[in-house]
Write an enzyme that holds these catalytic residues in place. Structure first.
Site, PDB file in Angstrom:
ATOM      1  N   LYS A  38       0.842  -1.205   0.000  1.00 35.12           N
ATOM      2  CA  LYS A  38       0.000   0.000   0.000  1.00 35.12           C
ATOM      3  C   LYS A  38       0.876   1.255   0.000  1.00 35.12           C
ATOM      4  O   LYS A  38       2.076   1.180   0.310  1.00 35.12           O
ATOM      5  CB  LYS A  38      -0.908  -0.015   1.231  1.00 35.12           C
ATOM      6  CG  LYS A  38      -0.161   0.022   2.557  1.00 35.12           C
ATOM      7  CD  LYS A  38      -1.087  -0.320   3.731  1.00 35.12           C
ATOM      8  CE  LYS A  38      -0.323  -0.325   5.043  1.00 35.12           C
ATOM      9  NZ  LYS A  38      -1.134  -0.867   6.154  1.00 35.12           N
ATOM     10  N   TYR A 264      12.206  31.936   4.482  1.00 32.32           N
ATOM     11  CA  TYR A 264      10.928  32.634   4.701  1.00 32.32           C
ATOM     12  C   TYR A 264      10.736  33.027   6.156  1.00 32.32           C
ATOM     13  O   TYR A 264      11.103  32.286   7.068  1.00 32.32           O
ATOM     14  CB  TYR A 264       9.765  31.731   4.284  1.00 32.32           C
ATOM     15  CG  TYR A 264       9.615  31.589   2.785  1.00 32.32           C
ATOM     16  CD1 TYR A 264       9.612  32.695   1.940  1.00 32.32           C
ATOM     17  CD2 TYR A 264       9.448  30.325   2.218  1.00 32.32           C
ATOM     18  CE1 TYR A 264       9.453  32.547   0.571  1.00 32.32           C
ATOM     19  CE2 TYR A 264       9.279  30.158   0.849  1.00 32.32           C
ATOM     20  CZ  TYR A 264       9.288  31.277   0.023  1.00 32.32           C
ATOM     21  OH  TYR A 264       9.135  31.125  -1.323  1.00 32.32           O
TER      22      TYR A 264
HETATM   23  C1  LIG Z   1      -0.301  -1.829   6.912  1.00 31.43           C
HETATM   24  C2  LIG Z   1      -0.818  -3.125   7.403  1.00 31.43           C
HETATM   25  C3  LIG Z   1       0.036  -4.227   7.605  1.00 31.43           C
HETATM   26  C4  LIG Z   1       1.543  -4.134   7.507  1.00 31.43           C
HETATM   27  O1  LIG Z   1       2.076  -3.730   8.765  1.00 31.43           O
HETATM   28  P1  LIG Z   1       3.655  -3.580   8.992  1.00 31.43           P
HETATM   29  O2  LIG Z   1       3.781  -3.137  10.409  1.00 31.43           O
HETATM   30  O3  LIG Z   1       4.122  -2.537   8.042  1.00 31.43           O
HETATM   31  O4  LIG Z   1       4.267  -4.904   8.723  1.00 31.43           O
HETATM   32  C5  LIG Z   1      -0.545  -5.441   7.916  1.00 31.43           C
HETATM   33  N1  LIG Z   1      -1.888  -5.560   8.073  1.00 31.43           N
HETATM   34  C6  LIG Z   1      -2.727  -4.510   7.936  1.00 31.43           C
HETATM   35  C7  LIG Z   1      -4.182  -4.709   8.143  1.00 31.43           C
HETATM   36  C8  LIG Z   1      -2.230  -3.258   7.607  1.00 31.43           C
HETATM   37  O5  LIG Z   1      -3.060  -2.216   7.486  1.00 31.43           O
END
Ligand SMILES: *Cc1c(COP(=O)(O)O)cnc(C)c1O
Length: 370
Positions: A38, A264
């Site tokens: 993701k 800035y």
């Molecule tokens: C993002 C996510 C993961 C991955 O978690 P990590 O700590 O990055 O390994 C796993 N399961 C769900 C439901 C997630 O949203």
């Protein structure tokens, strides 16, 4: 590693292979490996990362939103893709693109069954999410009978897996809470399997869950941050290699006198005769304003250069008074030695946030592809 001559995010696919093999070595042979890609594969590049992991025979992918899954299908990824957080408006697309939804409440479950029936699907794979303490998404334990009562009468969908998500798998002070989540999930799953009459896969572990709770790997694990080189502990960080390195160059050097200001709103004032370097990366690239005013830093010729004044949209200025360097020299924002997790700590955040914040404007360069 080649020297950067503009702002680049270097993505070392060799490091990804290393992390994949290390993380796989933690699993029993029958436990499936789901790679979470993701948010542009944690800020890197979801297509290149997924292509590489597909070549390594990863079992599953997960994305958060439907659009992210569509991008992977458009790029030719054929491995199953779980969509962790879909919305009903995208259910038709999910089916058209062979994506597999996580269904987490009555509304989305019923709407998905309706769409699957309209589309004349048979045993379309779905994944049922249970809430065991994160209190974010998921059916409650008390919903098991309801979910089963909705699934039993239809042949349009099939519960391929049941899953839950841990709230504090990296936190050794929360071992009791985490064990309680795991036990509660197993209990829910047992009741569900008995009532539905088949055995959906079970999964609950993210990266830290896998590393800290070897008895909870179940049928599949969901690896995210570990793949990108961070283990949420000093011990595990040693076994993993950061995949992404963010590098830039010095565009210009200025020599300023005591009392002269930088940037800035004149937020920085020189305390004496000082030297500054201007670097082509700013808040539009993911270096947010919280890094300004000497909270964050970069590395130039091995030395720490604090970010002075306010972060601009396309630039930062750093103090190089005590650093020997010249225009065109390479600047490291983070790499395998100067880790993103350390820079993140300087502004009280975590590796996940700094990595995923690197905007799409930053050029991606891939090393060691197979
Ligand atoms: C993002 C996510 C993961 C991955 O978690 P990590 O700590 O990055 O390994 C796993 N399961 C769900 C439901 C997630 O949203």
């Amino acid at each position: 590693m080649p020297k950067a001559n503009e702002t680049v995010l270097e993505i070392d696919l060799g490091a990804l292979t290393h992390n994949f093999n290390y993380l796989k070595s933690k699993l029993q042979p029958q436990t499936r490996f789901l790679a979470v890609v993701k948010a542009f594969a944690y800020g890197s590049d979801s297509v290149e990362i997924a292509k590489h992991l597909q070549k390594l025979n990863v079992d599953y992918f997960a994305v958060a939103y439907t659009k992210e899954g569509v991008a992977l299908r458009d790029a030719g990824i054929t491995t199953p893709i779980l969509v962790l957080h879909p919305q009903p408006t995208n259910f038709k697309t999910i089916i058209e693109r062979c994506l597999e939804p996580s269904l987490y409440n009555a509304k989305v479950l019923n709407e998905f069954i309706n769409v699957a029936e309209e589309e004349k699907q048979s045993k379309y794979p779905i994944h049922i999410k249970f809430n065991t303490g994160l209190n974010r998404l998921g059916f409650w334990e008390s919903d098991v009978n309801y979910v089963v009562s909705k699934l039993k009468p239809t042949t349009s969908v099939l519960a391929k897996s049941l899953f839950s998500h841990l709230a504090a798998s990296e936190d050794i002070n929360e071992i009791d809470f985490t064990n309680h989540q795991i036990e509660n999930f197993k209990k829910i799953a047992e009741i569900f399997r008995a009532k539905i009459g088949h055995r959906p896969w079970l999964h609950i572990c993210n990266t830290s869950g896998v590393l800290n709770y070897p008895n909870a790997h179940l049928d599949m694990v969901r690896y995210g941050i570990g793949l990108y080189g961070f283990g949420n502990s000093a011990k595990e960080d040693k076994n993993l290699k950061p995949v992404a390195s963010l590098k830039s160059v010095i565009s210009q050097i200025h020599k300023i006198e005591k009392g002269e200001s930088v940037g800035y709103n004149r937020a920085y004032k020189a305390k004496g005769f000082e030297t500054t370097a201007t670097i082509p990366i700013g808040h539009a690239d993911g270096i947010t304003r919280v890094y300004g005013n000497e909270k964050g830093f970069v590395i130039i010729n091995g030395k720490v250069a604090p970010i002075i004044g306010n972060v601009c949209m396309d630039m930062i200025m750093v103090n190089i008074t005590d650093i020997e360097c010249k225009e065109g020299d390479e600047v490291i924002i983070f790499d395998t030695k100067h880790k993103a997790s350390v820079l993140a700590e300087s502004v009280h955040t975590i590796s996940y946030e700094i990595l995923t914040a690197i905007s799409q404007r930053v050029k991606r360069v891939f090393l060691n592809s197979i």
